[in-house]
Design an enzyme around this catalytic site. Sequence first.
Site, PDB file in Angstrom:
ATOM      1  CE  LYS A   1      -3.839  -2.418   2.387  1.00  0.00           C
ATOM      2  NZ  LYS A   1      -4.511  -2.854   3.515  1.00  0.00           N
TER       3      LYS A   1
ATOM      4  CD  GLN B   1      -3.490  -4.535   6.780  1.00  0.00           C
ATOM      5  OE1 GLN B   1      -3.548  -3.507   5.779  1.00  0.00           O
ATOM      6  NE2 GLN B   1      -4.069  -5.781   5.951  1.00  0.00           N
TER       7      GLN B   1
ATOM      8  CG  ASP C   1      -9.335  -0.466   5.189  1.00  0.00           C
ATOM      9  OD1 ASP C   1      -8.951  -0.780   4.122  1.00  0.00           O
ATOM     10  OD2 ASP C   1      -8.795  -0.539   5.883  1.00  0.00           O
TER      11      ASP C   1
HETATM   12  N1  GUN Z   1      -6.880  -7.264   6.220  1.00  0.00           N
HETATM   13  C1  GUN Z   1      -7.258  -7.999   4.985  1.00  0.00           C
HETATM   14  N2  GUN Z   1      -7.871  -7.209   4.450  1.00  0.00           N
HETATM   15  C2  GUN Z   1      -7.731  -5.896   4.576  1.00  0.00           C
HETATM   16  C3  GUN Z   1      -8.158  -4.765   4.157  1.00  0.00           C
HETATM   17  O1  GUN Z   1      -8.701  -4.518   3.115  1.00  0.00           O
HETATM   18  N3  GUN Z   1      -7.704  -3.490   4.836  1.00  0.00           N
HETATM   19  C4  GUN Z   1      -7.332  -3.801   6.196  1.00  0.00           C
HETATM   20  N4  GUN Z   1      -7.339  -2.775   6.923  1.00  0.00           N
HETATM   21  N5  GUN Z   1      -7.103  -4.913   6.668  1.00  0.00           N
HETATM   22  C5  GUN Z   1      -7.051  -6.023   5.721  1.00  0.00           C
END
Ligand code: GUN
Length: 264
Positions: free
Chosen positions: A21, A65, A88
């Site tokens: 990211k 995350q 998100d």
């Molecule tokens: N863990 C697995 N997929 C995601 C996501 O799209 N965002 C976040 N913050 N954590 C995750």
Amino acid sequence: PHLSAILVGADGASETYVASKIKNCKEVGFESSLFRFPDTVTEAELLDKINSINNDSSIDGLLVQLPLPKHISVQRITETISPEKDVDGFHPLNQGRMVQNLPCYLPATPYGIMLMLEHEGITTAGKHCVVIGRSNIVGMPMSILMSRNADPGNATVTLCHSRSTDLSAITRTADILIAAIGKPRFVTSDMVKEGAVVIDVGIIRIEDSSTKSGYRITGDVDFENVAPKCSYISPVPGGVGLMTIVGLLKNTLRAAKGEVKFSF
Ligand code: GUN
């Protein structure tokens, strides 16, 4: 645009996702910042950090995350993130607006899948879309988006999960099959209709001593045997994972433009 990420602990997959990211932010010219905490961090410390980012006008988007250590409430974390910075799309206010087709941040993975369908010009209206998996992050929002009165959307949707009976009989009726279960090569060719569109959301690390890292990435779909039956199929890696990043970056750009407002 400035995206902040909070990473707790040292889970290998989470490290990879967050690094990707941040790297992709750099590639498109976005600012980014990463705040790391040990897995012994208290919930109060994390909430403090989230509140300070909420109040920092130089930061447009914030993600924490997942997964988080067991002593931390995902709900409390998710609901503390300002819905206007929730790139998100996990905050209940964003999910509620998604259900009502109102301005909101869509969760990145379902958003990326909608962009993928749109980009490929795949007709979804009137089709039978079967989603396997009902997680808050993927399966549940995916089923809502595909059934919304929008394009892409307007599909007839069946949401399957661990309690569904005779799963194969249902998946065989799918024009569009979206697998989001996290079980390596779970979807086999006998579960797929000839000509179906198959979208593989799984990203699973399986041990492989022949690789440098000691593992390789596989999806929820038995790609080699399913692909010959499909009109379209998304690969793993190199499919939905990339589109998730696109969804996140688009949300961050929208956040920087102030496109989603919650105070009137
Ligand atoms: N863990 C697995 N997929 C995601 C996501 O799209 N965002 C976040 N913050 N954590 C995750």
